[in-house]
Design a protein around this motif. Structure first.
Motif, PDB file in Angstrom:
ATOM      1  N   LYS A 262       5.199  -0.459  18.614  1.00  0.00           N
ATOM      2  CA  LYS A 262       3.906  -1.108  18.430  1.00  0.00           C
ATOM      3  C   LYS A 262       3.327  -1.541  19.779  1.00  0.00           C
ATOM      4  O   LYS A 262       2.142  -1.354  20.056  1.00  0.00           O
ATOM      5  CB  LYS A 262       4.038  -2.318  17.507  1.00  0.00           C
TER       6      LYS A 262
ATOM      7  N   MET B  24       2.667   5.127  16.461  1.00  0.00           N
ATOM      8  CA  MET B  24       4.071   4.671  16.448  1.00  0.00           C
ATOM      9  C   MET B  24       5.024   5.702  15.849  1.00  0.00           C
ATOM     10  O   MET B  24       6.169   5.809  16.290  1.00  0.00           O
ATOM     11  CB  MET B  24       4.179   3.377  15.629  1.00  0.00           C
TER      12      MET B  24
ATOM     13  N   ASN C 127      -4.477  -2.182  14.445  1.00  0.00           N
ATOM     14  CA  ASN C 127      -4.305  -2.453  13.016  1.00  0.00           C
ATOM     15  C   ASN C 127      -5.442  -1.911  12.157  1.00  0.00           C
ATOM     16  O   ASN C 127      -5.539  -2.225  10.977  1.00  0.00           O
ATOM     17  CB  ASN C 127      -4.193  -3.966  12.789  1.00  0.00           C
TER      18      ASN C 127
ATOM     19  N   GLY D 220      -2.583   2.506  14.637  1.00  0.00           N
ATOM     20  CA  GLY D 220      -1.388   2.101  15.373  1.00  0.00           C
ATOM     21  C   GLY D 220      -0.140   2.761  14.811  1.00  0.00           C
ATOM     22  O   GLY D 220       0.707   3.256  15.551  1.00  0.00           O
ATOM     23  N   TYR D 221      -0.074   2.818  13.483  1.00  0.00           N
ATOM     24  CA  TYR D 221       1.114   3.399  12.869  1.00  0.00           C
ATOM     25  C   TYR D 221       1.218   4.893  13.171  1.00  0.00           C
ATOM     26  O   TYR D 221       2.303   5.421  13.386  1.00  0.00           O
ATOM     27  CB  TYR D 221       1.145   3.139  11.359  1.00  0.00           C
TER      28      TYR D 221
END
Ligand SMILES: Nc1ncnc2c1ncn2[C@@H]1O[C@H](COP(=O)(O)OP(=O)(O)OP(=O)(O)O)[C@@H](O)[C@H]1O
Ligand SMILES: [Mg+2]
Length: 355
Positions: A130, A115, A150, A111-112
């Motif tokens: 997010k 993002m 996550n 996810g990061y």
């Protein structure tokens, strides 16, 4: 149609101990908005170097752009600095690499990684990014995206990682997406899903795509046009129909003949093109394909052929298209393959039947 990319006479070399490798030797093509161009050709023909040069991702040195222009939205990116390129990369132009593990960061949550681009390039807040990451994961067909967002790359299967990489590449809503062999490492079912997904995203976002592959079968399903590369040059270019039903370059014939057929019964005539590509530190005089071309003419060993125009969209670089050249038809194996293909395609066959 609006042109998003114009590559003009691009030349790229690598300085090595063995000499200067002329990896890209005068490549020209353009790409319209919302269009998919497939680049096909044997290993070492310059597909990756061409596409990485468009993003200026080749290592410089040893790499060097020795000539030509790359107009992206009319603006030449060749003279741009690294800093200027950073504004384009991942935002205007994104790339999907062959091996997802080389471009996913194993220590960072998926996810990061999605993002990052949104926060950096689109000034999104962390929270909005997010939410968008979850949306993108869902868009690329990853189930339970709220949970997956996550997780780390090692918790994803190969196909999932490929999808995650597509999500990262699409995060910035690029105008141009370059996909370098994005499906070769995947099994056939997942390949088909990924390709379907790319087409779907393209229709939603009007993205232009450069799709690099060894697999001519994939080309038929995804591309509008095809560029066939050999020894650092485009030797034939045309619409999918022109390349599949009316191929003019003997190298393209070789690629078609070596393409596995859908019905496996007659794979015995599956013929790899004999011989090997030329040494690009010292490319041969004349037509680089001459030594492997059983239809080669005397002039092929002396002079490089020009790019002949066959239709508004169809071009081939072979002396066989010279008005004085002998009339040569594709070999029977190729005609047979074209007929087989025509049963899976909707459009009619242009090649004449055997007597
Ligand atoms: N860093 C480098 N240093 C020297 N030569 C290089 C470098 N990168 C690429 N080349 C050479 O450039 C030529 C074109 O390579 P490229 O990777 O574009 O081929 P490709 O068509 O993508 O092949 P494949 O289908 O195997 O991916 C090859 O001869 C290759 O050896
Ligand atoms: Mg490559």
């Amino acid at each position: 149609m609006e042109k998003i990319l114009e590559v003009k006479d691009l030349e790229v070399s690598f300085q090595t101990y063995g000499g200067s490798v002329k990896a890209v030797r005068g490549v020209s093509f353009d790409l319209h908005k919302g269009e998919t161009l497939a680049i096909v050709g044997e290993s070492g023909s310059g597909k990756s170097v061409t596409s990485q040069t468009i993003m200026k991702l080749i290592p410089m040195p040893p790499g060097q752009i020795t000539g030509g222009k790359i107009l992206f939205n009319g603006d030449d990116i060749v003279p741009k600095t690294d800093k200027e390129m950073e504004k384009i990369r991942g935002k205007e132009i994104s790339m999907i690499f062959q091996d997802p593990m080389t471009s996913l960061n194993p220590t960072m949550k998926i996810g990061y990684q999605i993002m990052e681009g949104l926060i950096k390039h689109q000034n999104m807040s962390k929270q909005a990014a997010k939410q968008r990451a979850v949306e993108l994961l869902s868009l690329v067909g990853i189930p339970m995206p709220e949970k997956r967002v996550n997780q780390y790359p090692h918790e994803f299967s190969g196909g999932m990682r490929q999808r995650a990489m597509i999500a990262i590449a699409l995060a910035a809503n690029p105008k141009l997406l370059i996909a370098d062999e994005p499906t070769t490492a995947l099994d056939v079912t997942i390949q088909a899903q990924i390709l379907e997904l790319m087409k779907d995203l393209q229709s939603k976002m009007d993205t232009s795509i450069i799709f690099i592959t060894h697999d001519l079968g994939v080309v038929a399903n995804v591309a509008d046009r095809v560029a066939v590369m050999y020894a650092g040059q485009i030797v034939e270019m045309g619409t999918v129909d022109e390349i599949f039903y009316d191929p003019r370059h003997p190298y393209t014939w070789g690629l078609l003949a070596s393409m596995p057929s859908v019905d496996n019964d007659d794979n015995q005539d599956l013929a790899a093109i004999p011989g090997t590509p030329p040494d690009l530190t010292n490319p041969p005089k004349g037509d680089a394909f001459a030594a492997r071309n059983k239809y080669a003419l005397a002039i092929d060993f002396e002079e490089e052929p020009p790019m002949y125009q066959i239709s508004e969209t169809h071009f081939a670089k072979t002396w066989l298209l010279h008005p004085d050249a002998p009339q040569v038809e594709p070999p029977d194996a190729v005609k047979k393959r074209i007929r087989q293909l025509s049963s899976t395609f909707k459009t009619p066959v242009l090649v004449k039947e055997d007597k």
